[in-house]
Design a protein around this motif. Structure first.
Motif, PDB file in Angstrom:
ATOM      1  N   GLY A 153       0.803  -1.210   0.000  1.00  0.00           N
ATOM      2  CA  GLY A 153       0.000   0.000   0.000  1.00  0.00           C
ATOM      3  C   GLY A 153       0.842   1.268   0.000  1.00  0.00           C
ATOM      4  N   ALA A 154       0.220   2.352  -0.396  1.00  0.00           N
ATOM      5  CA  ALA A 154       0.915   3.637  -0.455  1.00  0.00           C
ATOM      6  C   ALA A 154       1.351   4.086   0.942  1.00  0.00           C
ATOM      7  CB  ALA A 154      -0.004   4.692  -1.073  1.00  0.00           C
ATOM      8  N   VAL A 155       2.342   4.978   0.989  1.00  0.00           N
ATOM      9  CA  VAL A 155       2.846   5.457   2.279  1.00  0.00           C
ATOM     10  C   VAL A 155       1.783   6.240   3.041  1.00  0.00           C
ATOM     11  CG1 VAL A 155       5.297   5.468   1.700  1.00  0.00           C
ATOM     12  CG2 VAL A 155       3.880   7.431   1.091  1.00  0.00           C
ATOM     13  N   ASN A 156       0.787   6.746   2.326  1.00  0.00           N
ATOM     14  CA  ASN A 156      -0.321   7.434   3.005  1.00  0.00           C
ATOM     15  C   ASN A 156      -1.576   6.567   3.051  1.00  0.00           C
ATOM     16  OD1 ASN A 156      -0.879   7.471   0.308  1.00  0.00           O
ATOM     17  ND2 ASN A 156      -1.316   9.672   0.181  1.00  0.00           N
ATOM     18  N   GLY A 157      -1.383   5.261   2.830  1.00  0.00           N
ATOM     19  CA  GLY A 157      -2.501   4.319   2.887  1.00  0.00           C
ATOM     20  C   GLY A 157      -2.878   3.981   4.313  1.00  0.00           C
ATOM     21  N   ALA A 158      -3.917   3.168   4.463  1.00  0.00           N
ATOM     22  CA  ALA A 158      -4.427   2.825   5.794  1.00  0.00           C
ATOM     23  C   ALA A 158      -4.868   1.368   5.828  1.00  0.00           C
ATOM     24  CB  ALA A 158      -5.590   3.741   6.166  1.00  0.00           C
ATOM     25  N   ILE A 159      -5.010   0.842   7.045  1.00  0.00           N
ATOM     26  CA  ILE A 159      -5.506  -0.515   7.267  1.00  0.00           C
ATOM     27  C   ILE A 159      -6.990  -0.413   7.597  1.00  0.00           C
ATOM     28  CG2 ILE A 159      -5.275  -2.609   8.639  1.00  0.00           C
ATOM     29  CD1 ILE A 159      -2.834  -2.032   6.938  1.00  0.00           C
ATOM     30  N   GLN A 178     -18.377  -8.668   7.874  1.00  0.00           N
ATOM     31  CA  GLN A 178     -17.638  -8.077   8.999  1.00  0.00           C
ATOM     32  C   GLN A 178     -17.298  -6.608   8.772  1.00  0.00           C
ATOM     33  OE1 GLN A 178     -14.737 -11.362   9.073  1.00  0.00           O
ATOM     34  NE2 GLN A 178     -15.136 -11.564  11.261  1.00  0.00           N
ATOM     35  N   GLU A 179     -17.157  -6.197   7.522  1.00  0.00           N
ATOM     36  CA  GLU A 179     -16.837  -4.795   7.257  1.00  0.00           C
ATOM     37  C   GLU A 179     -18.035  -3.876   7.427  1.00  0.00           C
ATOM     38  OE1 GLU A 179     -17.334  -6.784   3.120  1.00  0.00           O
ATOM     39  OE2 GLU A 179     -16.561  -7.298   5.127  1.00  0.00           O
ATOM     40  N   GLU A 180     -19.225  -4.438   7.677  1.00  0.00           N
ATOM     41  CA  GLU A 180     -20.434  -3.622   7.788  1.00  0.00           C
ATOM     42  C   GLU A 180     -20.695  -3.112   9.204  1.00  0.00           C
ATOM     43  OE1 GLU A 180     -23.619  -5.946   6.237  1.00  0.00           O
ATOM     44  OE2 GLU A 180     -22.952  -5.776   4.135  1.00  0.00           O
ATOM     45  N   TYR A 181     -19.937  -3.572  10.172  1.00  0.00           N
ATOM     46  CA  TYR A 181     -20.138  -3.139  11.549  1.00  0.00           C
ATOM     47  C   TYR A 181     -18.793  -3.124  12.284  1.00  0.00           C
ATOM     48  CZ  TYR A 181     -19.960  -8.193  12.335  1.00  0.00           C
ATOM     49  OH  TYR A 181     -19.573  -9.511  12.352  1.00  0.00           O
ATOM     50  N   ARG A 182     -18.766  -2.457  13.442  1.00  0.00           N
ATOM     51  CA  ARG A 182     -17.541  -2.355  14.230  1.00  0.00           C
ATOM     52  C   ARG A 182     -17.793  -2.925  15.622  1.00  0.00           C
ATOM     53  NH1 ARG A 182     -16.639  -1.532   9.781  1.00  0.00           N
ATOM     54  NH2 ARG A 182     -15.558   0.207   8.752  1.00  0.00           N
ATOM     55  N   PHE A 206     -12.644  -9.418  12.469  1.00  0.00           N
ATOM     56  CA  PHE A 206     -13.589  -8.383  12.878  1.00  0.00           C
ATOM     57  C   PHE A 206     -12.960  -6.999  12.748  1.00  0.00           C
ATOM     58  CE2 PHE A 206     -15.261 -12.165  14.937  1.00  0.00           C
ATOM     59  CZ  PHE A 206     -16.625 -12.047  14.695  1.00  0.00           C
ATOM     60  N   TYR A 207     -13.795  -6.045  12.421  1.00  0.00           N
ATOM     61  CA  TYR A 207     -13.375  -4.651  12.311  1.00  0.00           C
ATOM     62  C   TYR A 207     -13.558  -3.993  13.684  1.00  0.00           C
ATOM     63  CZ  TYR A 207     -13.046  -4.869   7.207  1.00  0.00           C
ATOM     64  OH  TYR A 207     -12.676  -5.166   5.909  1.00  0.00           O
ATOM     65  N   THR A 208     -12.473  -3.484  14.238  1.00  0.00           N
ATOM     66  CA  THR A 208     -12.494  -3.014  15.621  1.00  0.00           C
ATOM     67  C   THR A 208     -12.270  -1.509  15.711  1.00  0.00           C
ATOM     68  OG1 THR A 208     -10.114  -3.250  16.056  1.00  0.00           O
ATOM     69  CG2 THR A 208     -11.474  -5.229  16.290  1.00  0.00           C
ATOM     70  N   ILE A 268      -9.607   0.623  13.648  1.00  0.00           N
ATOM     71  CA  ILE A 268      -9.984   2.003  14.020  1.00  0.00           C
ATOM     72  C   ILE A 268     -10.499   2.812  12.828  1.00  0.00           C
ATOM     73  CG2 ILE A 268      -8.576   2.026  16.103  1.00  0.00           C
ATOM     74  CD1 ILE A 268      -6.529   3.790  14.692  1.00  0.00           C
ATOM     75  N   ASN A 269     -11.454   2.208  12.148  1.00  0.00           N
ATOM     76  CA  ASN A 269     -12.156   2.907  11.060  1.00  0.00           C
ATOM     77  C   ASN A 269     -11.232   3.393   9.951  1.00  0.00           C
ATOM     78  OD1 ASN A 269     -14.715   2.583  12.211  1.00  0.00           O
ATOM     79  ND2 ASN A 269     -14.437   4.382  13.521  1.00  0.00           N
ATOM     80  N   GLY A 270     -10.196   2.598   9.676  1.00  0.00           N
ATOM     81  CA  GLY A 270      -9.295   2.944   8.595  1.00  0.00           C
ATOM     82  C   GLY A 270      -8.370   4.099   8.906  1.00  0.00           C
ATOM     83  N   GLN A 271      -8.273   4.481  10.177  1.00  0.00           N
ATOM     84  CA  GLN A 271      -7.382   5.591  10.544  1.00  0.00           C
ATOM     85  C   GLN A 271      -5.997   5.121  10.973  1.00  0.00           C
ATOM     86  OE1 GLN A 271      -8.883   9.039  12.633  1.00  0.00           O
ATOM     87  NE2 GLN A 271     -10.960   8.222  12.576  1.00  0.00           N
ATOM     88  N   LEU A 272      -5.799   3.808  10.980  1.00  0.00           N
ATOM     89  CA  LEU A 272      -4.472   3.290  11.302  1.00  0.00           C
ATOM     90  C   LEU A 272      -3.633   3.269  10.033  1.00  0.00           C
ATOM     91  CD1 LEU A 272      -2.645   2.054  13.506  1.00  0.00           C
ATOM     92  CD2 LEU A 272      -3.393  -0.189  12.706  1.00  0.00           C
TER      93      LEU A 272
END
Length: 558
Positions: free
Chosen positions: A59-65, A421-425, A441-443, A69-73
């Motif tokens: 992934g790009a250097v400014n990408g996320a997981i 699993q991506e539909e809820y946290r 699970f998305y946490t 944490i809602n894709g903010q990691l």
């Protein structure tokens, strides 16, 4: 001097057999093995799996997981794709990768220390048993698993650098300096090692030994390889402007006498990430040796040992006093002193301790036949002692890998919820978020020390009232925050509550509105919540399994 190669080979073969026996539980038991939980099962092993499934390996250097944490990691928080350990976990099942990693690290550690002692610190066939014995002991130390060669690769790197420094460098030395960065971390060991090599070069210059450009360029070469491999870390350090969780990490908080106590503790007992198990045998051996050096005035003959003896003390002193509150004026002026952990110079200690151990046994052996016998017994006992610290023995009361990750149990939960699993946290109480993350699970909770500070502050609102009740977890979260967990005043820092627990959560006060704003829909709790309704939660179902360490109370928001 002609070296008895047959004897050398026999002893090396014996050492490798010992290593194979030590590693055998990992290969035989696989997921039924017991291994370290702290900074291992509770984090890194789950991270490798999440990364492999995220499609963000490159992934790009400014990408996320997206899963955490809602894709903010940041993608950069999970390290470089050019690390061999990342690919081991991407290509093999978790415990196969873990076993291979352990074997690779320990074999390199053994041969690296053996080459270093044989060539530079303890040359001569006379000391063959000490060379191989100390190297085997070093290779058996309970290093931090995801550190790889960050500390255990230092002897091999030092061997190569000393060869180059002495004008004897060959392609083998440069090959070692090229390969090690692919299986080590610069921030978890080699930044400190390379800066120490820079000090050695400068010391040579100041003593009039010339500029030795070949040595200097070799240090620069390995540094460049590390920078290339760890390009994500470099990019984050130089170009990430958003405040992150490390910006609220404050290390300088110990009064003077507590720093003194930490110095003594570190010197005698070591540190969890660089355990050396040197207290019972190595410390007495080195003090006996320094006694002989002092009384017989052997400082010139044993200057390397004396230097390592003093350096070991200095490294523990530096580690302890890095946390001394006297640094506060400087940390306020130079913020990087809080965000970068300079205390990690003590990661040099495994190399220093075991090299000085070998030299100490040589000094003891020279004092007579009985002393020589004692030296051999000390090294045998140290190896036996290290063997008794095998993970399968030390962690026998902890969950096995299978029990910890409880894949069958969490598959049942996933099927019960019945949504993608991506539909809820979700978030967890009483168990590490890594367990849910490992199971897809998305946490909204996580264990990571590099995530947006704004997220930490938003998450804090969920547990604000709980933090207000408990000073320990309030300080732990506010002044570090690496564990962005649903902390409760009642449980404190207990987040491994097994299924046989009789506890109940009482008087829980969560801000469920913020939880829902952040996408939270379910809570996986290891124990029942007595006042769930007051927290706008409803018990959906209880899940338990023979192969899981946990009983999961599934709560959903109202």
């Amino acid at each position: 001097m002609v070296i008895d190669t047959k004897k050398e080979r026999r002893l090396i073969f014996f050492a490798l057999i010992v290593l194979a026996i030590y590693l055998s539980p990992l290969f035989i038991l696989q997921e039924n093995a017991h291994i370290r939980v702290h900074d291992n099962l509770d984090s890194n092993l789950a991270w490798y799996k999440v990364l492999a499934k995220s499609e963000e390996m490159f992934g790009a250097v400014n990408g996320a997981i997206p899963q955490i944490i809602n894709g903010q990691l940041s993608r950069n928080a999970f390290g470089t794709e050019y690390s061999v350990i990342v690919w081991l976990y991407a290509l093999f099942p978790t415990m196969t990768a873990y076993a291979f990693s352990q074997a690779l690290t320990r074999i390199v550690a053994f041969f690296g220390m053996y080459l270093l002692l044989k060539k530079h610190f303890l040359p001569g066939e006379r000391w063959l048993i000490l060379q191989i014995g100390a190297s085997l002991a070093f290779a058996l130390t309970p290093f931090w698993p995801s550190g790889m060669l960050s500390t255990l690769g230092m002897p091999l790197a030092l061997w190569a650098f000393l060869n180059i420094r002495n004008g004897e460098g060959t392609w083998k030395d440069y090959l070692a300096l090229t390969i090690i960065p692919l299986y080590a971390s610069i921030v978890l060991g080699f930044f400190f090692f390379l800066s120490a090599m820079g000090i050695v070069w400068l010391w040579d210059v100041l003593r009039g030994k010339g500029w030795n450009l070949r040595f200097l360029l070799s240090i620069g070469y390995m540094t460049i390889i590390f920078v290339m491999v760890e390009y994500r870390l470099v990019y984050s350090f130089l170009f990430f402007k958003e405040l992150n969780s490390r910006d609220e990490y404050f290390h300088a908080n110990l009064p003077f006498w507590r720093s003194v106590r930490l110095f003594i503790k570190n010197y005698l007992l070591g540190h969890t990430h660089v355990m050396t198990l040197h207290t019972l045998l190595i410390v007495p051996a080195t003090f006996i040796a320094i006694y002989f050096v002092y009384t017989k005035k052997l400082w010139r003959q044993e200057k390397i040992f004396a230097f390592l003896f003093g350096l070991n003390i200095l490294l523990s002193f530096w580690y302890a006093f890095w946390f001394y509150e006297g640094w506060l004026p400087l940390t306020k002026k130079f913020h990087f002193m809080d965000t970068f952990n300079f205390a990690r110079y003590h990661f040099l200690r495994p190399l220093v301790i075991y090299a000085s151990f070998a030299l100490a046994l040589k000094i003891i052996s020279l004092q007579g036949i009985n002393w020589a016998k004692m030296a051999k017994w000390i090294i045998v006992l140290q190896i036996v002692f290290l063997g008794l610290w095998n993970d399968e023995i030390i962690y026998k009361d902890k969950p096995t890998v299978q029990e910890f990750f409880a894949e069958d149990l969490f598959h049942e939960i996933k099927e019960h919820i019945g949504k993608k699993q991506e539909e809820y946290r979700i978030a967890s109480i009483g168990i590490h978020p890594a367990v849910a993350q490992y199971n897809g699970f998305y946490t909204i909770d996580t264990y990571n020390n590099f995530y947006p500070l704004s997220y930490k502050h938003q998450f804090r609102k969920i547990i604000e009232k709980e933090l207000a009740k408990n000073k320990t977890i309030r300080k732990y979260f506010d002044k570090w925050g690496g564990r962005c967990y649903i902390f409760t005043a009642q449980l404190g820092k207990r987040y491994m509550i097994k299924k046989d627990s009789k506890r109940h959560l009482k008087n829980l006060e969560l801000n469920t509105d913020v939880f829902k704003e952040m996408g939270g829909r379910y809570i996986f709790s290891a124990i029942p919540i007595d006042n769930a309704e007051q927290n706008h939660l409803m018990l959906d179902k209880v899940f338990v399994s023979k192969t899981a360490a946990w009983k999961i109370y599934l709560y959903k928001t109202l």
